[in-house]
Design a protein around this motif. Structure first.
Motif, PDB file in Angstrom:
ATOM      1  N   PHE A  19       1.517  21.029   2.833  1.00 22.70           N
ATOM      2  CA  PHE A  19       2.460  21.389   3.949  1.00 22.70           C
ATOM      3  C   PHE A  19       1.804  22.551   5.120  1.00 22.70           C
ATOM      4  CE2 PHE A  19       6.430  19.762   1.727  1.00 22.70           C
ATOM      5  CZ  PHE A  19       6.885  18.686   3.241  1.00 22.70           C
ATOM      6  N   GLY A  20       0.330  22.722   5.242  1.00 20.74           N
ATOM      7  CA  GLY A  20      -0.279  22.576   6.339  1.00 20.74           C
ATOM      8  C   GLY A  20      -0.089  23.145   7.010  1.00 20.74           C
ATOM      9  N   ILE A  70       2.865  18.711  12.950  1.00 19.01           N
ATOM     10  CA  ILE A  70       3.051  17.135  13.711  1.00 19.01           C
ATOM     11  C   ILE A  70       4.711  16.650  12.911  1.00 19.01           C
ATOM     12  CG2 ILE A  70       2.382  14.794  13.128  1.00 19.01           C
ATOM     13  CD1 ILE A  70      -0.855  16.195  12.132  1.00 19.01           C
ATOM     14  N   VAL A  71       5.098  17.645  11.727  1.00 18.13           N
ATOM     15  CA  VAL A  71       6.254  16.731  11.274  1.00 18.13           C
ATOM     16  C   VAL A  71       7.204  16.916  12.366  1.00 18.13           C
ATOM     17  CG1 VAL A  71       8.157  16.797   9.286  1.00 18.13           C
ATOM     18  CG2 VAL A  71       5.942  16.463   8.604  1.00 18.13           C
ATOM     19  N   GLY A 118      10.608  22.629   0.192  1.00 19.33           N
ATOM     20  CA  GLY A 118       8.918  22.746   0.260  1.00 19.33           C
ATOM     21  C   GLY A 118       8.929  22.521   1.469  1.00 19.33           C
ATOM     22  N   HIS A 119       9.346  22.068   2.145  1.00 24.06           N
ATOM     23  CA  HIS A 119       8.907  22.376   3.704  1.00 24.06           C
ATOM     24  C   HIS A 119       9.890  22.743   4.500  1.00 24.06           C
ATOM     25  CE1 HIS A 119      10.160  19.850   8.043  1.00 24.06           C
ATOM     26  NE2 HIS A 119       9.025  20.577   7.647  1.00 24.06           N
ATOM     27  N   LEU A 120      11.235  23.496   3.765  1.00 23.64           N
ATOM     28  CA  LEU A 120      11.801  24.386   4.134  1.00 23.64           C
ATOM     29  C   LEU A 120      11.107  25.233   4.214  1.00 23.64           C
ATOM     30  CD1 LEU A 120      15.499  22.952   3.321  1.00 23.64           C
ATOM     31  CD2 LEU A 120      14.757  22.745   5.609  1.00 23.64           C
ATOM     32  N   PRO A 164       2.777  31.440   6.542  1.00 23.38           N
ATOM     33  CA  PRO A 164       3.008  30.356   5.599  1.00 23.38           C
ATOM     34  C   PRO A 164       4.035  31.625   4.098  1.00 23.38           C
ATOM     35  CG  PRO A 164       0.905  30.787   5.925  1.00 23.38           C
ATOM     36  CD  PRO A 164       1.438  31.911   6.630  1.00 23.38           C
ATOM     37  N   PRO A 165       4.808  31.250   3.128  1.00 29.75           N
ATOM     38  CA  PRO A 165       5.490  31.335   2.173  1.00 29.75           C
ATOM     39  C   PRO A 165       4.398  31.944   1.093  1.00 29.75           C
ATOM     40  CG  PRO A 165       5.868  29.266   2.099  1.00 29.75           C
ATOM     41  CD  PRO A 165       5.327  29.910   3.244  1.00 29.75           C
TER      42      PRO A 165
END
Length: 195
Positions: free
Chosen positions: A92-93, A99-100, A161-163, A172-173
């Motif tokens: 999840f860079g 892109i998602v 992870g996506h969330l 980023p987290p």
């Protein structure tokens, strides 16, 4: 622009626009301006802009498939939680998250991806398969319980992870937050280390 490099340069330009300005700003004109080339260059190599974007997604999927092999080889080494946290951070860079969002935003792109045989949300589906392959290898090596439900654990890890990564406006987290989530998700499946 050299002919052998066109796709890569256009893909990189699209990613820069996407990261900087978001999915609604991603147009063929924005990409070609960012790549410093004529708009016709893109249309010489792709039938239309959604075809270009579909190839961009397919290119990123190949990267996930390559990482799947590397992650599976890591099974049995290091710490399972750390390996998963690192894999999710890599998956999840910023480009993948953007892109998602783009896939969700563009109906034409989703249609092209379905035509290419992709289902679900591309990149997320392949990320889930990557995590499932790793978890399966760890289960086979005895570091996860024999009854560990990979079909539940893998999508849970990827979606959680996506969330954690989905907010484009925030940093980023932290690694600790990712490790905490992974630990909570796999706690029931992880076998204690024997010392």
């Amino acid at each position: 622009m050299h002919i052998h490099n066109v796709r890569g340069q256009l893909f990189e330009a699209a990613e820069r626009v996407l990261l900087r300005d978001g999915p609604d700003a991603l147009t063929s004109r924005a990409v070609t301006e960012e790549a410093n080339c004529a708009k016709g260059v893109l249309h010489r190599h792709f039938t239309d802009f959604d075809a270009f974007l579909a190839k961009l997604v397919l290119d990123r999927i190949r990267g996930i498939e390559d990482r799947t092999t590397t992650l599976r080889v890591a099974a049995g080494t290091g710490n399972v939680v750390d390996n998963l946290a690192d894999a999710l951070q890599d998956l999840f860079g910023p480009v993948t998250v953007a892109i998602v969002a783009l896939i969700t935003f563009r109906n034409g792109l989703r249609a092209r991806l379905r035509e290419a045989g992709l289902t679900g949300i591309p990149l997320v589906v392949q990320g889930t398969a990557m995590i499932a392959a790793y978890l399966t290898a760890e289960r086979e090596l005895g570091r996860l319980a024999d009854d560990a439900d990979i079909d539940t654990l893998a999508p849970t890890l990827v979606r959680a992870g996506h969330l954690l990564f989905a907010d484009r406006a925030s940093a980023p987290p932290q690694t600790d937050a990712i490790r905490k989530m992974v630990t909570n998700v796999i706690a029931g499946a992880l076998r204690p280390l024997i010392t």
